[in-house]
Motif scaffolding. Structure first.
Motif, PDB file in Angstrom:
ATOM      1  N   ASN A  22      95.803  11.775  45.042  1.00  0.00           N
ATOM      2  CA  ASN A  22      96.570  10.883  45.914  1.00  0.00           C
ATOM      3  C   ASN A  22      95.761   9.699  46.438  1.00  0.00           C
ATOM      4  O   ASN A  22      96.113   9.101  47.447  1.00  0.00           O
ATOM      5  CB  ASN A  22      97.168  11.675  47.082  1.00  0.00           C
ATOM      6  N   HIS A  64     101.034   7.094  45.034  1.00  0.00           N
ATOM      7  CA  HIS A  64     101.862   5.920  45.343  1.00  0.00           C
ATOM      8  C   HIS A  64     101.641   5.348  46.739  1.00  0.00           C
ATOM      9  O   HIS A  64     101.490   4.127  46.883  1.00  0.00           O
ATOM     10  CB  HIS A  64     103.344   6.229  45.153  1.00  0.00           C
ATOM     11  N   PRO A  65     101.655   6.151  47.806  1.00  0.00           N
ATOM     12  CA  PRO A  65     101.476   5.545  49.132  1.00  0.00           C
ATOM     13  C   PRO A  65     100.179   4.752  49.259  1.00  0.00           C
ATOM     14  O   PRO A  65     100.175   3.616  49.755  1.00  0.00           O
ATOM     15  CB  PRO A  65     101.500   6.746  50.079  1.00  0.00           C
ATOM     16  N   ALA A  66      99.075   5.320  48.770  1.00  0.00           N
ATOM     17  CA  ALA A  66      97.793   4.628  48.846  1.00  0.00           C
ATOM     18  C   ALA A  66      97.748   3.443  47.891  1.00  0.00           C
ATOM     19  O   ALA A  66      97.252   2.359  48.234  1.00  0.00           O
ATOM     20  CB  ALA A  66      96.654   5.601  48.533  1.00  0.00           C
ATOM     21  N   TRP A  67      98.262   3.624  46.680  1.00  0.00           N
ATOM     22  CA  TRP A  67      98.217   2.593  45.634  1.00  0.00           C
ATOM     23  C   TRP A  67      98.996   1.352  46.049  1.00  0.00           C
ATOM     24  O   TRP A  67      98.483   0.231  45.986  1.00  0.00           O
ATOM     25  CB  TRP A  67      98.759   3.206  44.350  1.00  0.00           C
ATOM     26  N   MET A  95     109.612   0.252  46.001  1.00  0.00           N
ATOM     27  CA  MET A  95     108.739   0.007  47.160  1.00  0.00           C
ATOM     28  C   MET A  95     108.422  -1.481  47.299  1.00  0.00           C
ATOM     29  O   MET A  95     108.432  -2.040  48.409  1.00  0.00           O
ATOM     30  CB  MET A  95     107.441   0.813  47.023  1.00  0.00           C
ATOM     31  N   ARG A  98     100.027   0.611  49.115  1.00  0.00           N
ATOM     32  CA  ARG A  98      99.464   0.054  50.357  1.00  0.00           C
ATOM     33  C   ARG A  98      98.296  -0.881  50.045  1.00  0.00           C
ATOM     34  O   ARG A  98      98.219  -2.002  50.565  1.00  0.00           O
ATOM     35  CB  ARG A  98      98.997   1.184  51.275  1.00  0.00           C
TER      36      ARG A  98
END
Length: 199
Positions: free
Chosen positions: A168, A185-188, A32, A190
């Motif tokens: 999450n 992962h998406p929040a972390w 990412m 970001r």
């Protein structure tokens, strides 16, 4: 990317790994961050560029704790013993079983303190905060982590931040971005990206 997702100059990021690092928590953030244009170097005590670490896959399958299965080989891209910390803008600490023994290495702890003392962005997930505890950088700080690590955070003088439903969520306090496990992962990432792009 949405309008509120910050972009800007690429950063140089150091990722600290070891054998049996959690597979998703090393590979996915690494990819990412590369996708976002950053330069990510991975290091492991006792290893050099071209070596690799074994990863472990942790999952939740109805038992009282997670299960562990063999993962992949994850590439080490820089020599731990020769790394120039002053050339990096931020630090990432994945979870898994690696933090349990990496925190015994005084050079690892000095590395973490380097970033903490300079107020540079640090992202840690799951069992990664075990290293933050051992480095002595959590006193008076808020920190999310895998729930089993919460007693260590509290004993170190930190304030444990419980995960949201589904594990999450990510928590940000100052230069520190923490999360409970790979579903975050998406929040972390970001929130870590926001820190990286903050002047």
């Amino acid at each position: 990317m949405t309008q509120d997702f910050p972009t800007g100059p690429a950063k140089r990021i150091l990722m600290l790994v070891g054998d049996f690092v959690e597979d998703y928590e090393a590979m996915v953030p690494f990819q990412m961050l590369l996708m976002l244009g950053h330069d990510v170097a991975t290091v492991c005590p006792g290893k050099k560029a071209g070596d690799s670490v074994a990863t472990a896959i942790h999952d939740f399958e109805g038992h009282q704790t997670y299960t562990e299965k063999p993962g992949h080989r994850f590439a080490v891209t820089a020599d731990f013993s020769a790394v120039d910390l002053t050339s990096f803008d931020a630090l990432v600490i994945p979870g898994g079983r690696a933090p349990e023994y990496l925190r015994l290495n005084q050079d690892v702890l000095a590395m973490v303190r380097h970033f903490a003392e300079r107020n540079l962005p640090i992202a840690a997930i799951c069992h990664g905060p075990q290293i933050l505890v051992a480095a002595g950088v959590l006193s008076g700080r808020q920190c999310s982590c895998y729930p089993a690590v919460a007693p260590e955070v509290t004993a170190a003088g930190g304030q444990y931040v419980p995960p949201g439903e589904g594990m999450n969520t990510a928590h940000v306090e100052g230069n520190l971005v923490t999360a409970p496990a790979w579903p975050a992962h998406p929040a972390w990432i970001r929130e870590f990206q926001r820190l990286l792009m903050t002047p």
